[in-house]
Design a protein around this motif. Structure first.
Motif, mmCIF file in Angstrom:
data_model
loop_
_atom_site.group_PDB
_atom_site.id
_atom_site.type_symbol
_atom_site.label_atom_id
_atom_site.label_comp_id
_atom_site.label_asym_id
_atom_site.label_seq_id
_atom_site.Cartn_x
_atom_site.Cartn_y
_atom_site.Cartn_z
ATOM 1 N N UNK A 80 -21.666 37.469 -15.736
ATOM 2 C CA UNK A 80 -21.066 38.031 -15.084
ATOM 3 C C UNK A 80 -19.745 38.716 -15.588
ATOM 4 N N UNK A 81 -19.252 37.057 -16.487
ATOM 5 C CA UNK A 81 -18.150 36.963 -16.946
ATOM 6 C C UNK A 81 -17.807 35.720 -17.527
ATOM 7 N N UNK A 82 -16.629 36.016 -18.279
ATOM 8 C CA UNK A 82 -16.123 34.795 -18.984
ATOM 9 C C UNK A 82 -14.950 34.774 -19.199
ATOM 10 N N UNK A 83 -14.049 33.570 -18.754
ATOM 11 C CA UNK A 83 -13.049 33.308 -19.023
ATOM 12 C C UNK A 83 -12.974 32.239 -20.106
ATOM 13 N N UNK A 84 -11.047 32.164 -20.275
ATOM 14 C CA UNK A 84 -11.173 31.370 -21.118
ATOM 15 C C UNK A 84 -10.576 31.231 -22.756
ATOM 16 N N UNK A 85 -10.146 29.572 -23.398
ATOM 17 C CA UNK A 85 -10.185 29.793 -24.422
ATOM 18 C C UNK A 85 -10.996 29.538 -25.583
ATOM 19 N N UNK A 86 -11.014 29.289 -26.801
ATOM 20 C CA UNK A 86 -12.077 28.566 -27.619
ATOM 21 C C UNK A 86 -11.869 27.238 -26.707
ATOM 22 N N UNK A 87 -13.410 26.694 -26.516
ATOM 23 C CA UNK A 87 -12.855 25.266 -26.129
ATOM 24 C C UNK A 87 -13.449 25.129 -25.454
ATOM 25 N N UNK A 88 -13.059 26.023 -24.588
ATOM 26 C CA UNK A 88 -12.540 25.884 -22.897
ATOM 27 C C UNK A 88 -12.916 27.184 -22.136
ATOM 28 N N UNK A 89 -14.172 27.275 -21.964
ATOM 29 C CA UNK A 89 -14.793 28.873 -21.657
ATOM 30 C C UNK A 89 -15.322 28.275 -19.935
ATOM 31 N N UNK A 90 -14.850 28.912 -19.035
ATOM 32 C CA UNK A 90 -15.798 29.615 -17.847
ATOM 33 C C UNK A 90 -16.964 30.626 -17.757
ATOM 34 N N UNK A 91 -18.003 29.776 -17.614
ATOM 35 C CA UNK A 91 -18.505 31.328 -17.412
ATOM 36 C C UNK A 91 -19.607 31.541 -15.961
ATOM 37 N N UNK A 92 -19.729 32.709 -15.444
ATOM 38 C CA UNK A 92 -19.570 33.299 -13.767
ATOM 39 C C UNK A 92 -20.876 33.650 -14.437
ATOM 40 N N UNK A 93 -21.938 33.218 -13.901
ATOM 41 C CA UNK A 93 -23.374 32.822 -14.456
ATOM 42 C C UNK A 93 -24.050 33.640 -12.728
ATOM 43 N N UNK A 94 -24.707 34.764 -12.945
ATOM 44 C CA UNK A 94 -25.647 35.230 -11.319
ATOM 45 C C UNK A 94 -27.001 35.275 -11.668
ATOM 46 N N UNK A 95 -28.017 33.903 -10.877
ATOM 47 C CA UNK A 95 -29.088 33.998 -10.835
ATOM 48 C C UNK A 95 -30.061 35.489 -9.723
ATOM 49 N N UNK A 96 -30.738 36.107 -10.075
ATOM 50 C CA UNK A 96 -31.097 36.999 -9.748
ATOM 51 C C UNK A 96 -33.025 36.393 -8.829
ATOM 52 N N UNK A 97 -33.037 36.917 -7.420
ATOM 53 C CA UNK A 97 -33.855 35.983 -6.905
ATOM 54 C C UNK A 97 -35.301 36.381 -7.238
#
Length: 347
Positions: A80-97
């Motif tokens: 859904x979204x990736x934030x941060x910088x090289x070496x330190x990213x946070x990714x928001x993931x959606x798991x569909x049923x």
């Protein structure tokens, strides 16, 4: 810095880079939005210029990904979204049923066999073939876990049925599953999201609105032995074997009217492959290729197009398509084109 990598896309590119990264010692999160990895390559019958079986190459790699302890495989998930910088990213993931418990499903297919829902178009077969509401994308799917289409399931839509739940001996059917969101931390991201073929966006002169005009991927499924026609070449309008098949190259590319001035770089060799396979599958069909130039990028690719002509009798026309029209009675197609060698317009 995080020592893991997020790979977005589970086609052949995402699969190979995931395996390569684990060889280098990285932890990999492989996210694929569809229920199985494999991507477009899983839909191909054979590859060019060797004509090797596509799944014979792909399937072992898919299984290797599934078994690799350093790859966390997330099919039927979306980033859904990736934030941060090289070496330190946070990714928001959606798991569909899936409405099927991945830890319990044995892949036996009994739920699909007993599902009473009317067959619906199968997206893996480019909507030519049909599937049930409970399905697995294709027999070699990885992971080999079934899922339920919430738009077609009688229970999820109307609160009736549950036949699949009654016949599942593994007790894997779970209608209570909901979408879930979570976050992961990674040090790098690889985007391998593949491609789409929006042929319906082409201008009407290419004739895609006619029943017997198909895209390259649709024709791939027609040719494939595991496809909806079992490898028999048939017209969609009447299921009859066509006597003449025309391949139109540069459809939508090298065309200022389509706002795509560049060459696709693959259609010359790809067309030659499909024409060769057609001649192998159909004794009564003649193949004609309408092309601008031959631009075969790759080792032995040009020779492959020559082989199609010399060994398989595929006839090439240096031409530019003017219009494609349909005979309303027979559903046959009439191609009007300019012969670029003589400047004449022909049918």
């Amino acid at each position: 810095m995080e020592g893991s990598v997020l790979v977005i896309g589970g086609g052949i590119a995402g699969i190979q880079i995931s395996l390569d990264l684990t060889e280098l010692g990285f932890k990999v999160y492989l996210v694929e939005k569809s229920p199985s990895i494999g991507g477009r390559m899983a839909q191909l019958d054979k590859t060019f210029p060797t004509l090797d079986c596509s799944l014979c190459i792909l399937a072992p790699k898919m299984v290797e990904v599934y078994r690799n302890p350093n790859i966390e495989l997330m099919t039927y998930h979306e980033v859904l979204q990736v934030d941060g910088e090289p070496g330190d990213f946070t990714a928001k993931i959606l798991k569909k049923p899936r409405y099927v418990d991945e830890t319990k499903c044995k892949g036996c297919g009994e739920c699909s066999n007993k599902c009473p829902k009317i067959l619906v178009p199968n997206t893996f077969e480019m909507n030519i073939g049909k599937r049930k509401s409970v399905y697995i994308p294709f027999p070699q799917a990885v992971p080999p876990i079934y899922l339920i289409d919430p738009e077609m399931c009688l229970y999820l839509k109307k609160g009736v049925c549950q036949v699949c739940k009654k016949v599942c001996t593994a007790d894997a059917i779970d209608f209570e599953q909901k979408p879930e969101e979570f976050e992961i931390k990674v040090g790098a991201v690889v985007v391998a999201t593949g491609y789409e073929m929006p042929v319906e966006e082409l201008s009407s002169r290419w004739g895609y609105n006619y029943e017997n005009v198909v895209s390259a991927l649709e024709y791939e499924r027609i040719l494939c032995a595991s496809g909806p026609f079992g490898g028999h070449v048939k017209r969609l309008s009447d299921d009859e074997e066509p006597e003449v098949i025309a391949f139109v190259q540069c459809a939508g590319s090298r065309d200022l009217h389509e706002n795509v001035p560049f060459c696709s770089s693959v259609c010359c060799t790809y067309t030659a492959k499909q024409a060769i396979i057609t001649q192998e599958h159909s004794d009564n069909s003649e193949c004609y290729v309408f092309r601008h130039d031959i631009r075969a990028y790759g080792k032995n690719f040009y020779e492959f197009t020559q082989r199609a002509q010399e060994e398989y009798g595929v006839k090439y026309f240096q031409s530019k398509i003017s219009t494609i029209e349909e005979d309303p009675d027979t559903k046959d197609l009439i191609i009007r084109y300019e012969d670029l060698k003589t400047g004449e317009f022909k049918n």
